[in-house]
Design an enzyme around this catalytic site. Structure first.
Site, PDB file in Angstrom:
ATOM      1  CD  GLN A  31      -3.039   2.339   0.574  1.00 34.67           C
ATOM      2  OE1 GLN A  31      -2.041   2.080   0.014  1.00 34.67           O
ATOM      3  NE2 GLN A  31      -3.005   3.233   1.504  1.00 34.67           N
ATOM      4  N   GLY A 139       2.176  13.167   1.643  1.00 39.08           N
ATOM      5  CA  GLY A 139       3.820  13.424   2.086  1.00 39.08           C
ATOM      6  C   GLY A 139       4.686  14.256   1.137  1.00 39.08           C
ATOM      7  CG  ASP A 156       7.204   3.538   7.514  1.00 38.89           C
ATOM      8  OD1 ASP A 156       7.320   2.651   6.820  1.00 38.89           O
ATOM      9  OD2 ASP A 156       6.432   3.340   8.542  1.00 38.89           O
ATOM     10  CB  SER A 157       7.515   5.559   1.362  1.00 43.82           C
ATOM     11  OG  SER A 157       8.708   4.667   0.857  1.00 43.82           O
ATOM     12  CB  THR A 158       3.620   1.782   0.108  1.00 41.30           C
ATOM     13  OG1 THR A 158       3.446   2.907  -0.605  1.00 41.30           O
ATOM     14  CG2 THR A 158       2.678   1.647   1.503  1.00 41.30           C
ATOM     15  CG  ASP A 159       7.423  -1.866  -1.889  1.00 37.03           C
ATOM     16  OD1 ASP A 159       8.924  -1.846  -1.691  1.00 37.03           O
ATOM     17  OD2 ASP A 159       6.694  -2.723  -1.421  1.00 37.03           O
ATOM     18  N   PRO A 163       0.390   5.181  -4.736  1.00 41.82           N
ATOM     19  CG  PRO A 163      -0.925   4.761  -2.746  1.00 41.82           C
ATOM     20  CD  PRO A 163      -0.818   4.303  -4.016  1.00 41.82           C
TER      21      PRO A 163
END
Length: 281
Positions: A31, A139, A156-159, A163
Site C-alpha cells: 500500500q 493475520g 485492528d484491521s484496515t477497511d 490486504p
C-alpha cells in the site's frame, strides 16, 4: 499553495485534511503510506489516502478496542492483536500490568518501521516491552495455523479492501474463535455504520452463528467521518453482563488514566441507536 489529502473511501462522500507538512510518502509492497502534519490532528497516517490514525484522536479508538474487552473479561493474561502496526493498540493493552503476553501480527513490516520513526508517540515504547511478540505475517494465515490461545483477540484491521479484506470473512472469524480460551472475547473494527452498514451486518451475521453473546458497541472518533464507529463483540462467556460497579473496581485496580474510556462510557457504548440496531441480523 495549500495541499490537501482527500479521502475517498465512500463512493458519494469524502473528507479532506490539510497537509501542513508532508513527512513521509512512499509505496510499500502492499500500500501507499503517508504521514503528514495537520494543525488540528497533529501527525496523520494514511494508507492509500484513507486515514488510519492520528496523533490527536487515536486515543479514542485504541482505548475502546482494548480496555472494553480487557476490563470486561476481568482476568485476561494473553492478548492477540491482528494488525495494529502503528503500535497504539499494543500501547494500551500493555498499560495493564496483569497482561502477561501480547502477540501482535502485522502484515506489513514497513508500517512498523516507519511508525517507530514518524509516529513514536503512538507506540510510546510498546515495541520495547518484553511482553510483546511482534510477528510479521498475514493475520488470516496466522490465525488459521496458530496453536496458541488467547483471552482477548483484537482485530485492528484496515477497511475490507485490499490486504484487509480477508479479515472480514466468516472463515477468519471461525479460526479466531478457535484461538480463544474459554470465556475469551473477540473484538473487531467494523467501520462507521451510517456509511458502511453492510460491513457491520455481515460481521454480526457471522458472530451470531459463532457466539452466545454477540453485539457491537460504539465510539465517536472525529477522523473516522460519518458518525460513530462500531466495534464487533463476540464471546461465549458472561463478560457482557459485567456490572458498572465491577468495571469501576477493575478500572481502579488497573491504576490507569484514560482520556475517553470510563466504566460508564463502557456500559453506555453498548446502547445502540435504532438505525444501528436495525443493521443487526
Amino acid at each position: 499553495m495549500t495541499t490537501w489529502v482527500r479521502e475517498s473511501l465512500h463512493p458519494d462522500y469524502a473528507q479532506s485534511l490539510r497537509v501542513d507538512e508532508m513527512l513521509y510518502d512512499s509505496e510499500t509492497a502492499h500500500q501507499r503510506l503517508k504521514v503528514f502534519q495537520n494543525g488540528t490532528f497533529g501527525r496523520v497516517l494514511t494508507l492509500d489516502d484513507v486515514v488510519q490514525t492520528t496523533e490527536g484522536d487515536n486515543f479514542i479508538y485504541h482505548e475502546m478496542m482494548t480496555h472494553v474487552p480487557i476490563l470486561a473479561h476481568g482476568a485476561a493474561r494473553r492478548v492477540l492483536i491482528i494488525g495494529g502496526g502503528d503500535g497504539g493498540m499494543a500501547r494500551e493493552v500493555l498499560r495493564h500490568a496483569t497482561i502477561e503476553h501480547v502477540t501482535m501480527v502485522e502484515i506489513d513490516a514497513g508500517v512498523v518501521d516507519f511508525s517507530k520513526h514518524y509516529l513514536p508517540m503512538l507506540s510510546a515504547g510498546a515495541f520495547d516491552d518484553p511482553r510483546l511478540n511482534l510477528v510479521i505475517d498475514d493475520g488470516a494465515a496466522f490465525i488459521r495455523t496458530t496453536a496458541e490461545t488467547f483471552d482477548v483477540i483484537i482485530v485492528d484491521s484496515t477497511d475490507p479492501i485490499g490486504p484487509g479484506e480477508v479479515l472480514f470473512t466468516d472463515t477468519f472469524y471461525g479460526h479466531a474463535k478457535r484461538a480463544l480460551n474459554q470465556s475469551g472475547i473477540l473484538v473487531t473494527q467494523n467501520g462507521v455504520p451510517f456509511m458502511q452498514g453492510d460491513e457491520l451486518t455481515n460481521t454480526m451475521r457471522a458472530f451470531k452463528a459463532l457466539f452466545a453473546d454477540w453485539s457491537c458497541y460504539l465510539a465517536t472518533i472525529p477522523t473516522y467521518a460519518g458518525g460513530p464507529m462500531a466495534f464487533g463483540w463476540g464471546t461465549d462467556g458472561d463478560a457482557g453482563q459485567v456490572s458498572l460497579e465491577q468495571l469501576e473496581a477493575r478500572y481502579a485496580a488497573a491504576g490507569i488514566e484514560t482520556d475517553y474510556y470510563t466504566p460508564a462510557v463502557h456500559k453506555g457504548a453498548f446502547a445502540l441507536p435504532g438505525y444501528v440496531s436495525r443493521l443487526m441480523p
